[in-house]
Design a protein around this motif. Structure first.
Motif, short mmCIF file in Angstrom:
data_model
loop_
_atom_site.label_atom_id
_atom_site.label_comp_id
_atom_site.label_asym_id
_atom_site.label_seq_id
_atom_site.Cartn_x
_atom_site.Cartn_y
_atom_site.Cartn_z
N VAL A 33 29.16 -44.06 11.35
CA VAL A 33 29.05 -43.50 12.56
C VAL A 33 29.65 -42.22 13.05
CG1 VAL A 33 29.63 -44.21 15.41
CG2 VAL A 33 28.64 -45.90 13.46
N HIS A 34 30.97 -42.12 12.42
CA HIS A 34 31.59 -40.98 12.60
C HIS A 34 30.84 -39.77 11.89
CE1 HIS A 34 34.69 -37.94 12.66
NE2 HIS A 34 35.02 -37.95 11.25
N HIS A 35 30.26 -39.86 10.74
CA HIS A 35 29.75 -38.72 10.13
C HIS A 35 28.42 -38.46 10.90
CE1 HIS A 35 31.87 -39.78 6.02
NE2 HIS A 35 32.46 -39.12 6.73
N ILE A 36 27.63 -39.43 11.21
CA ILE A 36 26.50 -39.04 11.96
C ILE A 36 26.85 -38.39 13.39
CG2 ILE A 36 24.53 -40.11 13.26
CD1 ILE A 36 24.71 -42.53 11.40
N GLU A 37 27.85 -38.69 13.92
CA GLU A 37 28.20 -38.13 15.21
C GLU A 37 28.48 -36.55 14.70
OE1 GLU A 37 30.80 -41.02 17.06
OE2 GLU A 37 29.03 -41.25 18.46
N LEU A 38 29.35 -36.53 13.82
CA LEU A 38 29.69 -35.22 13.48
C LEU A 38 28.53 -34.23 13.23
CD1 LEU A 38 32.65 -33.64 12.66
CD2 LEU A 38 31.90 -34.34 10.19
N LEU A 39 27.48 -34.63 12.66
CA LEU A 39 26.44 -33.80 12.02
C LEU A 39 25.24 -33.79 12.96
CD1 LEU A 39 26.69 -35.02 8.17
CD2 LEU A 39 27.62 -32.81 9.43
N LYS A 40 24.99 -34.87 13.83
CA LYS A 40 23.61 -35.03 14.36
C LYS A 40 23.38 -33.84 15.19
CE LYS A 40 25.15 -37.77 18.27
NZ LYS A 40 25.10 -36.95 19.52
N ASP A 41 24.35 -33.10 15.83
CA ASP A 41 23.75 -31.98 16.57
C ASP A 41 23.96 -30.71 15.98
OD1 ASP A 41 23.22 -33.42 18.95
OD2 ASP A 41 25.55 -33.52 19.32
N LYS A 42 24.43 -30.73 14.64
CA LYS A 42 24.64 -29.32 13.79
C LYS A 42 23.41 -29.22 12.85
CE LYS A 42 29.35 -29.24 14.35
NZ LYS A 42 29.72 -30.46 14.88
N VAL A 43 22.65 -30.44 12.84
CA VAL A 43 21.23 -30.03 11.50
C VAL A 43 20.17 -30.50 12.14
CG1 VAL A 43 22.97 -30.53 9.75
CG2 VAL A 43 21.88 -32.45 10.61
N ASP A 44 19.19 -30.28 11.80
CA ASP A 44 17.88 -30.79 12.14
C ASP A 44 17.46 -32.00 11.86
OD1 ASP A 44 17.11 -28.35 13.28
OD2 ASP A 44 17.12 -27.53 11.23
N ALA A 45 17.99 -32.67 10.84
CA ALA A 45 17.70 -34.02 10.44
C ALA A 45 18.64 -34.53 9.52
CB ALA A 45 16.23 -34.25 9.97
N ILE A 46 19.06 -35.93 9.57
CA ILE A 46 20.02 -36.60 8.58
C ILE A 46 19.32 -37.57 7.69
CG2 ILE A 46 22.05 -37.99 8.39
CD1 ILE A 46 23.03 -36.84 11.09
N ASN A 47 19.21 -37.31 6.57
CA ASN A 47 18.72 -38.34 5.51
C ASN A 47 19.64 -39.62 5.45
OD1 ASN A 47 17.09 -36.10 4.96
ND2 ASN A 47 16.70 -37.10 3.00
N ILE A 48 19.17 -40.63 5.51
CA ILE A 48 20.17 -41.70 4.95
C ILE A 48 19.53 -42.15 3.60
CG2 ILE A 48 20.79 -44.22 5.80
CD1 ILE A 48 21.78 -42.22 7.82
N THR A 49 20.43 -42.29 2.74
CA THR A 49 20.12 -42.68 1.33
C THR A 49 20.01 -44.17 1.21
OG1 THR A 49 22.56 -42.66 0.74
CG2 THR A 49 21.28 -40.68 0.37
N ASP A 50 19.19 -44.50 0.32
CA ASP A 50 18.83 -45.91 -0.26
C ASP A 50 19.23 -46.52 -1.21
OD1 ASP A 50 17.42 -48.24 -0.26
OD2 ASP A 50 15.30 -47.38 -0.65
N HIS A 51 20.43 -46.98 -1.37
CA HIS A 51 21.10 -47.62 -2.17
C HIS A 51 21.23 -46.34 -3.44
CE1 HIS A 51 20.98 -51.46 -0.51
NE2 HIS A 51 19.36 -51.65 -0.75
N GLN A 52 21.81 -45.29 -3.23
CA GLN A 52 21.97 -44.07 -3.81
C GLN A 52 22.72 -44.59 -5.24
OE1 GLN A 52 24.35 -41.45 -1.93
NE2 GLN A 52 23.29 -39.65 -2.71
N SER A 53 21.98 -43.78 -6.28
CA SER A 53 22.50 -44.24 -7.76
C SER A 53 22.35 -45.89 -7.83
CB SER A 53 23.76 -43.78 -8.00
OG SER A 53 23.90 -42.27 -7.58
N SER A 54 21.57 -46.57 -7.44
CA SER A 54 21.25 -47.85 -7.44
C SER A 54 22.68 -48.62 -7.26
CB SER A 54 20.81 -47.96 -9.07
OG SER A 54 19.48 -47.45 -9.17
N VAL A 55 23.49 -48.21 -6.34
CA VAL A 55 24.70 -48.90 -5.91
C VAL A 55 24.32 -49.66 -4.70
CG1 VAL A 55 26.93 -48.55 -5.11
CG2 VAL A 55 26.18 -47.29 -7.18
N MET A 56 24.46 -51.12 -4.78
CA MET A 56 24.28 -51.74 -3.26
C MET A 56 24.82 -51.28 -2.23
SD MET A 56 24.69 -54.18 -1.22
CE MET A 56 26.19 -54.86 -1.70
N ARG A 57 24.48 -50.95 -1.12
CA ARG A 57 25.02 -50.61 0.20
C ARG A 57 24.39 -51.12 1.28
NH1 ARG A 57 27.34 -45.36 -1.65
NH2 ARG A 57 26.55 -44.84 -3.63
#
Lengths: 298, 227
Positions: A33-57
């Motif tokens: 949440v903190h990272h999204i709030e930090l970045l949401k108004d500074k970039v045009d879009a935020i990608n959310i990764t999908d179990h990046q590197s096949s690590v379950m999250r």
């Protein structure tokens, strides 16, 4: 007509800036949440990764929903590694119903590189087939040929690897992704602008938007580790040497400087349509990179 | 052919524990070629089990051995009833098909698997076998220059390499060739790169509702326009 603010920006002549946030291996999402709030108004879009590197999250759909709820613009990353065509289509219906309309289509890393190596790899579809499937949903039918009572509409993208050591087969795949309906590409990490220039000479014949992938490195050791262990990353020796030359503890600062320098050059020389900044765990430094690159989003 | 590996010795000893008279049954076809369960391996295993039993001082089992020409074919099972008559269990060194064929033929007899059946492959060099066919039931080797992406790509993807390939190797295993790089290079050599550029739709898994059965067609193949 543009379906999202991100799609609209892709269609303008604006230099587009996206970044990514990786969900946690936790039910505590406060840092995300903190990272999204930090970045949401500074970039045009935020990608959310999908179990990046096949690590379950925590899932990318949950993360994208969170971006939306916090007033940001999400790009839902979707891999074919963990879900068959039923589950992928279902998640897309859910995403659209909640206003998530930007999707990055990926095949997904091998299960073997992750933290659940004994899991069944699905790969019912590949990235090209996933792109096509989304266009099929938009036409009002599912993959089984059955009618959808209401059809979604997405802005879809894919990845491309301009720095692959054998690039020709990657370009063939790029062509197929374009033909399958990709509107934008977020490239794998670029470390040598010459390869980006070469790629753009080729890619400029297509009506697609290219965002150069910028990976923020924090040390020469990290760069070497990524070269050996992370699929799709080839850090050039020049960059490794530059990182190795700084004193201990100053690596990330150097990485920020390298990223900002590359972004600035890409923008000034109009090498491509924008950048996609991947800070891999160091999301907090992204605003600093934007500032150093003299890119502060209006 | 079918390639298998003999199960770890301790696992085999554990499996036979409840049984007194054990028939070690080899297979003279694939299992012989891949050194997992032919006449020679049956004899080695027989000796090893006897030796281990003698060392443990617990004479719980008696062993016999026999190797069929082929466990998966009823034609070759003729002599088996006699061998099986005086035992309590069959330890089959046949592939998974062999084990099941024996179990189907002898409803009252427990049958244990002595090997882990691994894949369909070919001999690469002496003592080395490589997987080559996934038996998907929908062969597309015509489009991929005779190199199977379903078997040889760890993701089994159909439209070209993923971005994980480095130096021609696979992201999942740096010793393994990337199937799609091999396919690209061979199509290029054959001047058939157009096949690489085609879109291949998702696989039809309905071609493999398991278990599959094949019934032979008429012996005479009737050609098109043959009345």
């Amino acid at each position: 007509m543009a379906n999202s603010s991100f799609e609209e920006k892709l269609g303008s002549n604006k230099f587009v800036v996206t970044t990514e946030v990786g969900p946690p291996k936790s039910v505590d999402i406060s840092e995300m949440v903190h990272h999204i709030e930090l970045l949401k108004d500074k970039v045009d879009a935020i990608n959310i990764t999908d179990h990046q590197s096949s690590v379950m999250r925590f899932p990318s759909l949950g993360g994208a929903l969170l971006v939306k709820e916090l007033g940001g613009e999400p790009v839902l990353q979707m891999t074919c590694r963990d879900r068959n065509r039923l589950a992928l289509q279902a998640d897309l219906l859910m995403a659209y119903s909640r206003g998530i309309t930007n999707v990055l289509c990926l095949t997904g890393d091998s299960v073997d590189v992750g933290d659940h190596k004994e899991a069944k790899p699905v790969f019912d579809l590949d990235s090209v087939q996933l792109l096509k499937m989304i266009r099929t949903l938009e036409s009002g039918t599912d993959m089984g040929g059955n009618e959808l009572k209401a059809a979604p509409r997405f802005c879809i993208g894919a990845t491309v690897h301009p720095e692959a050591d054998f690039v020709e087969p990657q370009l063939v795949k790029f062509d197929k992704k374009v033909a399958a309906g990709a509107q934008f590409f977020q490239t794998q990490g670029i470390f040598d602008l010459a390869s980006l220039r070469r790629f753009m000479q080729y890619a400029s014949q297509f009506n697609v938007k290219i965002l150069a992938g910028i990976i923020v490195l924090s040390s020469a050791g990290m760069a070497r580790y990524m070269n050996n262990n992370v699929p799709g990353i080839i850090v050039s020796q020049t960059i490794i040497d530059e990182l190795a030359a700084v004193e201990k503890g100053k690596g990330l600062q150097k990485g920020i400087e390298i990223a900002a320098r590359m972004i600035k050059t890409i923008k000034e020389e109009k090498l491509c349509h924008g950048v996609h900044i991947m800070a891999v765990g160091n999301e907090r430094v992204v605003p600093g990179i934007l500032e150093a690159a003299e890119l502060v989003n209006a | 052919m079918i390639v298998a590996e003999q199960k770890p010795f301790e696992e085999i000893r554990r499996m036979i524990t409840p049984y007194e008279r054990v028939l070690i049954l080899g297979c003279g076809t694939c299992m012989t070629v891949c050194d997992a369960g032919g006449e020679r391996e049956v004899s080695f295993l027989h000796n090893a089990l006897r030796l281990a039993q003698a060392r443990s001082g617990d004479v719980a089992h008696t062993f016999s051995e026999y190797t069929l020409k082929r466990q998966c074919d009823p034609e070759f099972l003729e002599l088996l009833p006699e061998k099986v008559a005086d035992v309590d269990v069959v330890l089959s060194l046949g592939c998974g098909i062999g084990v099941q064929a024996i179990a189907e033929s002898f409803p009252e007899m427990p049958v244990l698997p002595g090997v882990n059946t691994s894949f369909m492959g070919m001999t690469k060099e002496s003592g080395v076998w490589d997987e080559r066919c996934a038996a998907c039931g929908d062969c597309r080797l015509e489009d991929t220059a005779g190199i199977c992406p379903i078997t040889r790509c760890t993701k089994g993807i159909l439209n070209g390499p993923c971005a994980g390939t480095k130096k021609g190797k696979c992201e999942a295993n740096k010793d393994m060739d990337c199937a799609w790089i091999l396919i690209y290079q061979r199509l290029e050599r054959l001047q058939q790169l157009d096949k690489m550029r085609r879109y291949y739709p998702p696989r039809n898994f309905r071609t493999i509702p398991r278990p599959r059965r094949i019934v032979t067609k008429a012996a005479v193949v009737t050609g098109e326009g043959d009345g």
